[in-house]
Design a protein around this motif. Structure first.
Motif, PDB file in Angstrom:
ATOM      1  N   ASP A  67       0.839  -1.211   0.000  1.00  0.00           N
ATOM      2  CA  ASP A  67       0.000   0.000   0.000  1.00  0.00           C
ATOM      3  C   ASP A  67       0.870   1.255   0.000  1.00  0.00           C
ATOM      4  O   ASP A  67       0.574   2.227  -0.693  1.00  0.00           O
ATOM      5  CB  ASP A  67      -0.936   0.021   1.204  1.00  0.00           C
ATOM      6  N   GLN A  70       2.347   1.716  -3.423  1.00  0.00           N
ATOM      7  CA  GLN A  70       1.352   2.114  -4.414  1.00  0.00           C
ATOM      8  C   GLN A  70       0.709   3.458  -4.086  1.00  0.00           C
ATOM      9  O   GLN A  70      -0.146   3.920  -4.833  1.00  0.00           O
ATOM     10  CB  GLN A  70       0.254   1.057  -4.516  1.00  0.00           C
ATOM     11  N   CYS A  86      -7.288  -6.687  -9.055  1.00  0.00           N
ATOM     12  CA  CYS A  86      -5.885  -6.650  -9.480  1.00  0.00           C
ATOM     13  C   CYS A  86      -4.938  -6.768  -8.289  1.00  0.00           C
ATOM     14  O   CYS A  86      -3.946  -7.500  -8.342  1.00  0.00           O
ATOM     15  CB  CYS A  86      -5.600  -5.377 -10.274  1.00  0.00           C
ATOM     16  N   LYS A  87      -5.241  -6.045  -7.222  1.00  0.00           N
ATOM     17  CA  LYS A  87      -4.401  -6.142  -6.025  1.00  0.00           C
ATOM     18  C   LYS A  87      -4.438  -7.561  -5.461  1.00  0.00           C
ATOM     19  O   LYS A  87      -3.413  -8.093  -5.052  1.00  0.00           O
ATOM     20  CB  LYS A  87      -4.856  -5.145  -4.954  1.00  0.00           C
ATOM     21  N   THR A  88      -5.618  -8.168  -5.430  1.00  0.00           N
ATOM     22  CA  THR A  88      -5.736  -9.540  -4.935  1.00  0.00           C
ATOM     23  C   THR A  88      -4.916 -10.486  -5.795  1.00  0.00           C
ATOM     24  O   THR A  88      -4.234 -11.376  -5.280  1.00  0.00           O
ATOM     25  CB  THR A  88      -7.213  -9.983  -4.912  1.00  0.00           C
ATOM     26  N   TYR A  91      -1.272 -10.080  -4.894  1.00  0.00           N
ATOM     27  CA  TYR A  91      -0.988 -10.744  -3.628  1.00  0.00           C
ATOM     28  C   TYR A  91      -0.955 -12.262  -3.809  1.00  0.00           C
ATOM     29  O   TYR A  91      -0.116 -12.943  -3.233  1.00  0.00           O
ATOM     30  CB  TYR A  91      -2.009 -10.368  -2.554  1.00  0.00           C
ATOM     31  N   LEU A 145      -9.294  -6.028   1.305  1.00  0.00           N
ATOM     32  CA  LEU A 145      -9.210  -4.922   0.357  1.00  0.00           C
ATOM     33  C   LEU A 145     -10.594  -4.328   0.073  1.00  0.00           C
ATOM     34  O   LEU A 145     -10.726  -3.116  -0.102  1.00  0.00           O
ATOM     35  CB  LEU A 145      -8.554  -5.389  -0.948  1.00  0.00           C
TER      36      LEU A 145
END
Length: 179
Positions: A67, A70, A86-88, A91, A145
């Motif tokens: 975070d 980004q 996208c973040k998931t 990860y 998220l």
């Protein structure tokens, strides 16, 4: 003076990490307890608390670092669900890479050679179980998220108030009557 500055930074870091780590600790503890219940019939010993605590600390720190990295990027032009997905996915790829790396290093340490460790890893790979674990972790990250984006949209503290504050009493005349 320098020691007080370091101490202040550590306290601020702990305050920033506490909600994230607590969320992941509870989620991973629930997953680990369910896993323990599933494998109890096979008399497999498993420490749910320790595994949940370590996973929560690691993932909590990783999420805060990503975070922070980004924070310079503005995702305002994208739909929130796209950003969350996208973040998931990122990860999940990180979990896969770290999981494979950890298993290869463990096998290499036991085999006393990296190439033999890779061969042992490939021979003993349980892809279904590993991908199931990645999927569970990804679902927990997705929920985190999602709640983070809801918090941003509603304002700081609004999600907490929505979920944990007692609702205001509704006046008698405000409720529609059902016949």
């Amino acid at each position: 003076m320098i020691l007080q500055s370091i101490e202040r930074r550590l306290v601020n870091l702990l305050r920033e990490m506490a909600p994230t780590v607590l969320f992941f600790f509870v989620a991973f503890l629930l997953i680990a307890v369910m896993y323990k219940l599933f494998v109890a019939q096979y008399l497999i010993e498993f420490s749910a608390f320790t595994s949940a605590a370590v996973a929560a600390l690691v993932l909590g720190k990783v999420i805060l670092l990503i975070d922070w990295a980004q924070s310079e990027h503005n995702f305002g032009s994208h739909r929130r669900i796209v950003v969350i997905a996208c973040k998931t996915f990122v990860y999940a790829l990180a979990v896969i890479a770290l999981g494979i790396g950890e298993r290869i290093l463990k096998a290499a340490r036991e085999a006393h050679s990296l190439s033999e460790g890779v061969n042992a890893f490939i021979a003993s790979a349980n892809l279904d179980r590993f991908l199931g674990l990645v999927l569970l972790i990804s679902m927990v990250v997705f929920l985190y998220l999602l709640m983070q984006e809801i918090e941003r949209a509603m304002g700081k503290g609004a999600l907490f108030r929505l979920l944990f504050k007692r609702p205001d009493p509704i006046p008698d005349g405000a409720l529609p009557r059902t016949p």
